[in-house]
Design a protein around this motif. Structure first.
Motif, PDB file in Angstrom:
ATOM      1  N   GLN A 133      60.147  52.812  96.284  1.00 28.30           N
ATOM      2  CA  GLN A 133      61.585  52.904  95.990  1.00 28.30           C
ATOM      3  C   GLN A 133      62.134  51.892  94.992  1.00 28.30           C
ATOM      4  O   GLN A 133      63.128  52.179  94.332  1.00 28.30           O
ATOM      5  CB  GLN A 133      62.393  52.722  97.298  1.00 28.30           C
ATOM      6  N   VAL A 134      61.557  50.705  94.925  1.00 31.04           N
ATOM      7  CA  VAL A 134      62.200  49.656  94.112  1.00 31.04           C
ATOM      8  C   VAL A 134      61.818  49.850  92.630  1.00 31.04           C
ATOM      9  O   VAL A 134      60.629  49.910  92.299  1.00 31.04           O
ATOM     10  CB  VAL A 134      61.781  48.246  94.604  1.00 31.04           C
ATOM     11  N   PRO A 135      62.822  49.976  91.749  1.00 28.33           N
ATOM     12  CA  PRO A 135      62.514  50.238  90.347  1.00 28.33           C
ATOM     13  C   PRO A 135      61.924  49.025  89.619  1.00 28.33           C
ATOM     14  O   PRO A 135      62.446  47.914  89.736  1.00 28.33           O
ATOM     15  CB  PRO A 135      63.863  50.628  89.737  1.00 28.33           C
ATOM     16  N   VAL A 136      60.840  49.250  88.899  1.00 28.84           N
ATOM     17  CA  VAL A 136      60.156  48.180  88.158  1.00 28.84           C
ATOM     18  C   VAL A 136      59.922  48.655  86.727  1.00 28.84           C
ATOM     19  O   VAL A 136      59.389  49.740  86.501  1.00 28.84           O
ATOM     20  CB  VAL A 136      58.806  47.829  88.827  1.00 28.84           C
ATOM     21  N   HIS A 161      59.267  55.135  90.642  1.00 32.60           N
ATOM     22  CA  HIS A 161      60.302  54.237  90.119  1.00 32.60           C
ATOM     23  C   HIS A 161      59.648  53.111  89.292  1.00 32.60           C
ATOM     24  O   HIS A 161      59.806  51.923  89.591  1.00 32.60           O
ATOM     25  CB  HIS A 161      61.151  53.639  91.249  1.00 32.60           C
ATOM     26  N   LEU A 162      58.900  53.499  88.281  1.00 31.80           N
ATOM     27  CA  LEU A 162      58.234  52.498  87.429  1.00 31.80           C
ATOM     28  C   LEU A 162      58.033  53.077  86.040  1.00 31.80           C
ATOM     29  O   LEU A 162      57.922  54.295  85.876  1.00 31.80           O
ATOM     30  CB  LEU A 162      56.884  52.096  88.037  1.00 31.80           C
ATOM     31  N   SER A 199      64.992  58.025  87.845  1.00 31.20           N
ATOM     32  CA  SER A 199      63.592  58.176  88.249  1.00 31.20           C
ATOM     33  C   SER A 199      63.314  59.668  88.257  1.00 31.20           C
ATOM     34  O   SER A 199      64.036  60.437  88.893  1.00 31.20           O
ATOM     35  CB  SER A 199      63.397  57.588  89.652  1.00 31.20           C
ATOM     36  N   ILE A 200      62.264  60.069  87.536  1.00 26.75           N
ATOM     37  CA  ILE A 200      61.848  61.476  87.582  1.00 26.75           C
ATOM     38  C   ILE A 200      60.402  61.518  88.025  1.00 26.75           C
ATOM     39  O   ILE A 200      59.575  60.743  87.529  1.00 26.75           O
ATOM     40  CB  ILE A 200      62.075  62.191  86.228  1.00 26.75           C
ATOM     41  N   GLY A 220      53.247  62.790  88.555  1.00 24.83           N
ATOM     42  CA  GLY A 220      53.640  61.884  87.480  1.00 24.83           C
ATOM     43  C   GLY A 220      54.997  61.304  87.790  1.00 24.83           C
ATOM     44  O   GLY A 220      55.780  61.916  88.514  1.00 24.83           O
ATOM     45  N   GLU A 221      55.232  60.106  87.274  1.00 29.53           N
ATOM     46  CA  GLU A 221      56.531  59.473  87.496  1.00 29.53           C
ATOM     47  C   GLU A 221      56.922  58.590  86.323  1.00 29.53           C
ATOM     48  O   GLU A 221      56.072  57.939  85.729  1.00 29.53           O
ATOM     49  CB  GLU A 221      56.595  58.677  88.807  1.00 29.53           C
ATOM     50  N   ARG A 222      58.218  58.619  85.975  1.00 30.95           N
ATOM     51  CA  ARG A 222      58.743  57.804  84.878  1.00 30.95           C
ATOM     52  C   ARG A 222      60.150  57.337  85.220  1.00 30.95           C
ATOM     53  O   ARG A 222      60.780  57.847  86.150  1.00 30.95           O
ATOM     54  CB  ARG A 222      58.836  58.656  83.589  1.00 30.95           C
TER      55      ARG A 222
END
Ligand code: AMP
Length: 248
Positions: free
Chosen positions: A239-242, A146-147, A6-7, A27-29
């Motif tokens: 927190q939960v990765p999707v 986390h998506l 997760s970044i 931003g998030e990836r």
């Protein structure tokens, strides 16, 4: 299975968010180790060349995601409305939110909140009936991370449906917000140049002209039905990765 990371980035001007700096962008990836460097560079560019101003504080956080914790899900289906004025657009948004199960009062409170929001860097959580704000996160809000989309699937989806990186991020976010058990979501960007927003619930509905060009207001409202375990809801979003993927 290859490990994913997760970044996420948050950028502000006038110092960090913690000391009162003004939020510029985020931003998030979810990427492989190989993709980390490239995406870190993209996030830095985004922070330094944003229409809300040039950031002087950039925070990038990276953490490894165990592959067996990832939820896989199809993206929400997309509809696009056409309208010409902000007044019409906001009325459409109210109608669509009501169709998804939000009361008219809460829909209007959400629009009112975003209209006056130039500071919150995440989303607020609102009761879908009363329109009361339920989280206590202040101007930090709740930041979904986390998506992401599986890259191959995104490429296929984009060839079929079109859509920019902005659409990519918004559909991933709205899909995760839906998966978390939300009733609906309302969003328009705080980017003064970007005036298309959306209402999402079972469908992701794009609405142009939710604000006037040049307007720096923007934000997100997540509508939930009480009773709800807020801590668990927020934990899932943060927190939960999707990962978004399909059958093609
Ligand atoms: P954007 O679509 O990136 O222009 O963001 C519009 C608004 O949505 C921002 O001003 C924030 O208030 C909120 N927002 C952006 N990213 C997130 C996120 N990852 N989670 C929750 N809220 C967000």
């Amino acid at each position: 299975m290859e490990a994913l990371y997760s970044i996420r980035m948050r950028a502000a001007k006038g110092g960090s968010h913690e000391i009162g700096g003004r939020h510029i962008s985020g931003g998030e990836r979810l990427v492989t180790e190989e993709g980390l460097q490239q995406y870190a560079q993209q996030l830095i560019d985004r922070a330094l060349h944003h229409s809300r101003g040039e950031a002087d504080f950039i925070n990038i956080t990276i953490d490894r995601v165990p592959p067996n914790t990832i939820h896989y899900i199809y993206p929400l289906s997309v509809e696009s409305l056409t309208c010409e004025t902000v007044m019409d657009a906001r009325q459409y948004a109210v109608n669509w939110l009501m169709k998804e199960g939000v009361s008219e009062l809460a829909a209007r409170k959400g629009i009112n909140f975003i209209t006056h929001d130039t500071t919150t860097r995440g989303a607020i959580i609102m009761d879908a009936s009363s329109g009361e704000r339920l989280d206590d996160k202040g101007i930090r809000g709740v930041r979904v991370s986390h998506l992401d989309w599986e890259e191959d699937y995104w490429n296929k989806w984009q060839r079929r449906e079109g859509g920019s990186s902005r659409v990519r991020e918004s559909i991933a976010l709205a899909t995760k917000v839906h998966l978390a058990g939300s009733v609906a979501e309302l969003c328009w960007s705080d980017d003064p140049e970007y005036i298309t927003g959306y209402v999402a619930g079972n469908t992701y509905c794009r609405i142009p002209h939710l604000k006037l060009r040049g307007d720096e207001s923007g934000g997100r409202v997540f509508y939930v039905r009480q009773p709800i375990d807020l801590e668990q809801y927020i934990h899932f979003l943060e927190q939960v990765p999707v990962m978004i993927r399909g059958d093609e």
